[in-house]
Scaffold this active site. Sequence first.
Site, PDB file in Angstrom:
ATOM      1  N   LYS A  35       0.996  -1.425   0.289  1.00 59.55           N
ATOM      2  CA  LYS A  35      -0.138  -0.116  -0.122  1.00 59.55           C
ATOM      3  C   LYS A  35       0.998   1.075  -0.343  1.00 59.55           C
ATOM      4  O   LYS A  35       2.242   1.243  -0.065  1.00 59.55           O
ATOM      5  CB  LYS A  35      -0.767   0.039   1.440  1.00 59.55           C
ATOM      6  CG  LYS A  35       0.108  -0.174   2.436  1.00 59.55           C
ATOM      7  CD  LYS A  35      -0.927  -0.742   3.723  1.00 59.55           C
ATOM      8  CE  LYS A  35      -0.509   0.000   5.011  1.00 59.55           C
ATOM      9  NZ  LYS A  35      -0.404  -0.766   6.466  1.00 59.55           N
ATOM     10  N   ARG A 130     -10.925   0.326  14.567  1.00 60.46           N
ATOM     11  CA  ARG A 130     -10.512   1.162  13.168  1.00 60.46           C
ATOM     12  C   ARG A 130     -11.501   0.372  12.275  1.00 60.46           C
ATOM     13  O   ARG A 130     -12.659   1.514  12.517  1.00 60.46           O
ATOM     14  CB  ARG A 130      -9.125   0.888  12.730  1.00 60.46           C
ATOM     15  CG  ARG A 130      -8.954   1.942  11.624  1.00 60.46           C
ATOM     16  CD  ARG A 130      -7.892   2.168  10.891  1.00 60.46           C
ATOM     17  NE  ARG A 130      -6.859   0.621  10.700  1.00 60.46           N
ATOM     18  CZ  ARG A 130      -5.203   0.528   9.939  1.00 60.46           C
ATOM     19  NH1 ARG A 130      -4.337   1.401  10.229  1.00 60.46           N
ATOM     20  NH2 ARG A 130      -5.094  -1.296   9.095  1.00 60.46           N
ATOM     21  N   TYR A 265      16.411  30.778   7.233  1.00 63.90           N
ATOM     22  CA  TYR A 265      15.048  32.115   7.668  1.00 63.90           C
ATOM     23  C   TYR A 265      15.791  31.771   9.239  1.00 63.90           C
ATOM     24  O   TYR A 265      15.445  31.159  10.074  1.00 63.90           O
ATOM     25  CB  TYR A 265      13.921  31.321   7.328  1.00 63.90           C
ATOM     26  CG  TYR A 265      13.414  30.916   5.852  1.00 63.90           C
ATOM     27  CD1 TYR A 265      13.465  32.495   5.050  1.00 63.90           C
ATOM     28  CD2 TYR A 265      13.597  29.712   5.186  1.00 63.90           C
ATOM     29  CE1 TYR A 265      12.808  32.713   4.340  1.00 63.90           C
ATOM     30  CE2 TYR A 265      13.495  30.127   3.857  1.00 63.90           C
ATOM     31  CZ  TYR A 265      12.999  31.375   3.813  1.00 63.90           C
ATOM     32  OH  TYR A 265      12.014  31.518   2.280  1.00 63.90           O
TER      33      TYR A 265
HETATM   34  C1  LIG Z   1       0.220  -1.239   6.930  1.00 67.35           C
HETATM   35  C2  LIG Z   1      -0.751  -2.915   7.862  1.00 67.35           C
HETATM   36  C3  LIG Z   1      -0.219  -4.481   6.845  1.00 67.35           C
HETATM   37  C4  LIG Z   1       1.892  -4.290   7.528  1.00 67.35           C
HETATM   38  O1  LIG Z   1       2.450  -3.601   8.700  1.00 67.35           O
HETATM   39  P1  LIG Z   1       3.617  -3.328   8.789  1.00 67.35           P
HETATM   40  O2  LIG Z   1       3.620  -3.202  10.518  1.00 67.35           O
HETATM   41  O3  LIG Z   1       4.242  -2.234   7.512  1.00 67.35           O
HETATM   42  O4  LIG Z   1       3.940  -4.701   8.352  1.00 67.35           O
HETATM   43  C5  LIG Z   1      -0.797  -4.797   8.206  1.00 67.35           C
HETATM   44  N1  LIG Z   1      -2.273  -5.295   7.797  1.00 67.35           N
HETATM   45  C6  LIG Z   1      -2.637  -4.123   8.138  1.00 67.35           C
HETATM   46  C7  LIG Z   1      -4.025  -4.651   8.352  1.00 67.35           C
HETATM   47  C8  LIG Z   1      -2.209  -2.788   7.227  1.00 67.35           C
HETATM   48  O5  LIG Z   1      -2.784  -2.083   6.969  1.00 67.35           O
END
Ligand SMILES: *Cc1c(COP(=O)(O)O)cnc(C)c1O
Length: 375
Positions: A35, A130, A265
């Site tokens: 993702k 969530r 700055y």
């Molecule tokens: C992003 C995510 C993961 C991966 O998490 P990491 O900590 O990067 O390994 C796994 N499962 C879900 C549902 C996620 O949203």
Amino acid sequence: MHRGTIAEINLQAISENLKTVKKIAKNSKIIGVVKADAYGHGSVEVAHRLTQDGVDYLSVAFSEEAIKLREAGIKIPIIILFDPDPKDIIYYNLTPVIIDQKSAINLSKEAQRRNKKIKVHIKIDTGMGRVGLVADEIKDIAKIANLKGLEIVGVMSHFSDSDAEDNSFALTQIERFKAIRDNLLNIGLNVNIYHMANSAAIISLPQSHFDAVRPGLILYGVSPFNGLSPSQQKTSQEISLIQAMTIKTKLISLRKLPSGTPISYSKTFITKRQSLIGVMAAGYADGFLRIFSNNSHVLVRGLRVPVVGRVCMDLTMIDLTDIAHLVSDEDEVVIMGRQGNEFISASELAHKAGTISYEILTSLGQMATKRVYKH
Ligand SMILES: *Cc1c(COP(=O)(O)O)cnc(C)c1O
């Protein structure tokens, strides 16, 4: 000159990290999480590499990300974590995660309309707070299983704090997940895979591996343990991850300035000696956060040099005085990653910025002007 930074992505490192995950979670399938454009590494290239290396599934947040992968020729199952919109699921042969009754009903309607069967995973909220069905909605899973056009192939949950030193809540979540699994087995619902573990859980909670694991961060070679308590430090050292992302830029000017010269700055840094100040072509518009002002290092000639003054939108000043005899205006500046014997990790930058390495990778990786791949 193009603007800003270059993200150099070492795909070999991702292959090695995947091997490490396979070693740790020997008996589980691997769902590679790509993702957010593979955490800023470029989802198409990373997905091709992971597929080539035999990952079993991929996972993204929204269907648009999956469509991009399908259009790039990725054929393996792609699990959509958070997108309840059924419209592209069938056409692109994607695997949605059902997060509530409503999304299940919508998918079922779409499947029936097109006379197709959609394979789905069900999300259980065991404590993350969530998305997902909460534990007492277990009867709803049976209802979903009876909806026409849907086939439940997976049941999943997500940890709230598997990276914490105190793992008691993570253990509670595992118990809740197991109870649900037992319930579903009792009512005769057969599901291919139960999965729960993200990176931190893969490393520190082997009892959470179930049938499949969902690594994100560790595939990119970054430790999920931000706090790095002594026991976490030990685990991190035992597991050798190779950070895949290096962020580089160039010097646009080298300036000899007298003692007492204010830099950038608001004059937050004033030279205390005759100084050699380098101006590098990276600023907060490239994901080099303003909080790094007077508060981090970069690498030049394999040596650490401090950032001085405020980080600007496109430029940042660095103090090269101590290595002035080595420096030329052709020198490359490494903002994150390895140069010579020195290394700046995503975790180091996260610590300085008061954030997590996930945010450092997505900022620097997404905002880099150009990505270059090492195969
Ligand atoms: C992003 C995510 C993961 C991966 O998490 P990491 O900590 O990067 O390994 C796994 N499962 C879900 C549902 C996620 O949203």
